[in-house]
Scaffold this active site. Structure first.
Site, PDB file in Angstrom:
ATOM      1  CG  ASP A  47      -1.949   1.117   1.182  1.00 34.94           C
ATOM      2  OD1 ASP A  47      -2.355   1.503   0.066  1.00 34.94           O
ATOM      3  OD2 ASP A  47      -2.346   1.611   2.251  1.00 34.94           O
ATOM      4  CG  ASP A  50      -1.182   1.721  -3.726  1.00 31.53           C
ATOM      5  OD1 ASP A  50      -0.635   2.515  -2.943  1.00 31.53           O
ATOM      6  OD2 ASP A  50      -2.263   1.153  -3.470  1.00 31.53           O
ATOM      7  N   GLY A  51       0.511   4.371  -4.356  1.00 29.78           N
ATOM      8  CA  GLY A  51       0.371   5.822  -4.489  1.00 29.78           C
ATOM      9  C   GLY A  51       1.627   6.463  -5.036  1.00 29.78           C
ATOM     10  NE  ARG A  55       2.532  10.625  -4.345  1.00 30.38           N
ATOM     11  CZ  ARG A  55       1.997   9.758  -3.493  1.00 30.38           C
ATOM     12  NH1 ARG A  55       0.683   9.635  -3.411  1.00 30.38           N
ATOM     13  NH2 ARG A  55       2.768   9.022  -2.705  1.00 30.38           N
ATOM     14  CG  ASP A  68      -5.338   2.824  -1.733  1.00 24.85           C
ATOM     15  OD1 ASP A  68      -4.415   2.051  -1.455  1.00 24.85           O
ATOM     16  OD2 ASP A  68      -5.624   3.825  -1.041  1.00 24.85           O
ATOM     17  CG  ASP A  72      -6.132   0.411   2.278  1.00 23.95           C
ATOM     18  OD1 ASP A  72      -5.202  -0.372   2.039  1.00 23.95           O
ATOM     19  OD2 ASP A  72      -6.072   1.638   2.084  1.00 23.95           O
TER      20      ASP A  72
END
Length: 219
Positions: A47, A50-51, A55, A68, A72
């Site tokens: 986790d 992925d963000g 970006r 996402d 979670d």
């Protein structure tokens, strides 16, 4: 024509990997705690990436934001279900936590999308200051989520073994119990934030409803 489908965006592929590890952990939760938690934490660990990938590669998407959040919520829900089985005396408590967790995030995401945000992690700066800190600081968000998972993980391990004994402040407990004691305040704070999140998001939705009703009346 798009060069690549959103389904194949790198952060979304990472999200699929999270689901695979999360689902795989379910098959070991009943009697293989170390294998189960290794898979579970691989899912949680991804986790963090992925963000970053979204970006860095300019591959942010609403599908990715939903993937996402769902990943979670579902993995945590699966662990809470297991804890409800292991600790039947506290089953209602786990059920209430699950309802709060899913309900608050769903309402918050719906509110965010109504206001044009691409993710439930993108909030109006005029929102509650605690929520603003929680969602705008990646370090705070990561720490709070990790502490929450550590608390559930501690409860999970204690069911099987206290772990190596550790003496602190004149008290001797297993390492998993200590992990639960240390992470509990942050676990409690995170779910307090969920209550605030639910109330704030509900107010935002109602405000939009009232504005729309008022506009119709003036027509």
């Amino acid at each position: 024509k798009m060069a690549i489908s959103v389904f194949l965006f790198v952060p979304n592929i990472i999200g699929y990997g999270r689901i695979v590890f999360g689902v795989a952990s379910l098959f070991y939760m009943e009697d293989s705690p170390y294998t189960a938690m290794t898979l579970y934490w691989l899912s949680a660990f991804l986790d963090a990436f992925d963000g970053m990938a979204a970006r860095a590669l300019d591959q942010t998407s609403q599908f990715g934001a939903v993937l996402d959040m769902v990943s979670d919520r579902c993995t945590t829900l699966a662990l809470m279900m297991t804890l409800g089985v292991f600790y039947p005396k506290y089953l209602v408590g786990f059920q209430l936590l699950a309802i709060l967790d899913i309900g608050s995030h769903w309402v918050h995401m719906y509110s965010s999308l109504l206001t044009g945000a691409g993710s439930h992690k993108q909030i109006d700066l005029s929102a509650n200051p605690l929520l603003r800190i929680y969602y705008k600081s990646r370090a705070v968000l990561f720490f709070m989520c990790a502490a929450n998972e550590l608390f559930f993980m501690a409860l999970y391990f204690v069911h099987f073994t206290p772990g190596p004994l550790l003496t602190l402040f004149g008290q001797t407990h297993g390492i998993w119990a200590w992990m639960g004691y240390v992470s509990f305040p942050f676990f409690a704070l995170k779910h307090t934030i969920s209550v605030i999140q639910l109330i704030a998001a509900s107010r935002n939705i109602v405000a939009r409803d009232e504005a729309a009703i008022e506009a119709r009346r003036k027509q």
